[in-house]
Scaffold this active site. Structure first.
Site, short mmCIF file in Angstrom:
data_model
loop_
_atom_site.label_atom_id
_atom_site.label_comp_id
_atom_site.label_asym_id
_atom_site.label_seq_id
_atom_site.Cartn_x
_atom_site.Cartn_y
_atom_site.Cartn_z
CE1 TYR A 181 71.78 24.37 47.31
CE2 TYR A 181 72.91 25.26 45.38
CZ TYR A 181 71.88 24.52 45.93
OH TYR A 181 70.96 23.93 45.12
CB THR A 211 72.83 22.55 42.29
OG1 THR A 211 73.11 23.88 41.82
CG2 THR A 211 73.96 22.20 43.26
#
Ligand code: UDP
Length: 322
Positions: free
Chosen positions: A142, A118
């Site tokens: 995250y 990501t």
């Protein structure tokens, strides 16, 4: 090289689009998914094994039974806000379970690993467009959980020869143009489906999280990349790993759209009025996140095909109205 690929999280949004693309290119995707966020209906192009990547005995069974020549690893929690409130579950599911997959691969002689990473590994950008050598300092658990996996991959590569390609997604958007699969998160937190929901049902409002950013119209700019272009990049990464690697590349269009531009485009696509509510900034949102995608072009020969944001939104709208 045999064409069976283990796809963890293959019942999810990007995973299911990748399974469809794999099958179209003659691969057999074997999905391993615990269906905590994925959907059984989204698994249409190969077998589904229901279970968890945290279950090492199950992984051993799956590797022994299907003998995949590579793994595409999507299975992970994705909600940034939840990661802040429940970091342990993110580190366990996103980092520890990935370690499990890597160890099982090693035990079974499987060497190719494509990782769903990501843009959150970069944290707050110092400059945009973001290149892959931009400093990495995530700003939430995250992002850290994905960052940790990238470090594990580097060490496994050095020590055991694991070949990996980490794909750092910007904002995944759109849906299968043939309408077979699409985005279905519950709860939904992503901008485009929320805007389209507000278009469909005026009882639901859409908030713009901040209009005082240092951007042309004051709203945040993101790089929305069509999910089918993401799927294509995964297959290119697998092929790349037949004789190259390791690599970590950005997947984005290289262009950005503001929140207001997304809402305008959604009005044009749906033909419906959408009246947003102006809300405060969402903590942790940088003003602009845009990919430099040159490296993915160079290494994977990848060029996104869906560069018109209206087309991307139209695919999402068609899926929502299926
Ligand atoms: N956003 C917004 N209202 C919403 C959801 C998102 O204004 O209800 C904004 C958010 O602040 C960000 C952009 O839309 O600038 C994309 O957010 P999303 O959650 O879809 O993806 P993220 O960029 O967080 O990965």
């Amino acid at each position: 090289m045999n064409k069976t690929i283990l796809v963890t999280g293959g019942a999810g949004y990007i995973g299911s689009h990748t399974c469809k693309a794999l099958a179209a290119r003659g691969y057999t995707p074997v999905t391993l998914d615990n269906l905590s966020n994925g959907h059984e209906w989204a698994v249409k192009w190969g077998p589904l094994v229901k279970g968890d990547t945290g279950d090492r005995a199950l992984l051993d069974d799956v590797f022994a039974r299907y003998r995949p020549s590579g793994v595409i690893h999507f299975a992970a929690f994705i909600e940034v806000g939840v990661s802040v409130r429940e970091p342990g579950s993110f580190y366990r599911n996103n980092a520890c379970s990935t370690l499990n997959v890597l160890e099982a691969m090693r035990a079974h002689g499987c060497e190719r690993f494509v990782f769903s990473s990501t843009a959150a590994v970069y944290g707050t950008p110092r400059q945009v467009p973001i290149t892959e050598d931009h400093p990495q300092w995530p700003i939430n658990p995250y992002g850290w959980s994905k960052f940790m996996v990238e470090r594990m991959l580097e060490d496994f590569g050095r020590a055991h020869g694991t070949r990996f390609c980490a794909l750092r997604y910007f904002n995944a958007a759109g849906a299968d143009p043939e309408g077979e699969i699409g985005e279905a998160h519950d709860p939904e937190s992503h901008l485009i489906p929320l805007v389209l929901r507000a278009a469909k049902d005026p009882a639901r409002s859409i908030s713009i999280f901040g209009t005082d950013y240092d951007t042309p119209d004051g709203t945040c700019v993101r790089d929305y990349i069509h999910v089918c272009d993401l799927a294509d990049a995964h297959i290119r990464a697998l092929q790349f790993l037949e004789d190259h690697g390791p690599a970590a590349v950005n997947l984005g269009t290289g262009a950005g759209n503001s929140v207001k531009e997304i809402i305008d485009a959604a009005r044009a696509v749906t033909g419906l009025p959408i009246e947003p509510v102006i809300g405060p900034r969402r903590p942790g949102d940088p003003a602009r996140l845009v990919a430099d995608r040159a490296l993915a072009g160079e290494l994977l020969g990848w060029t996104p095909q869906h560069l018109d944001i209206r087309e991307t939104i139209a695919h999402a709208w068609a899926w929502m109205n299926r």
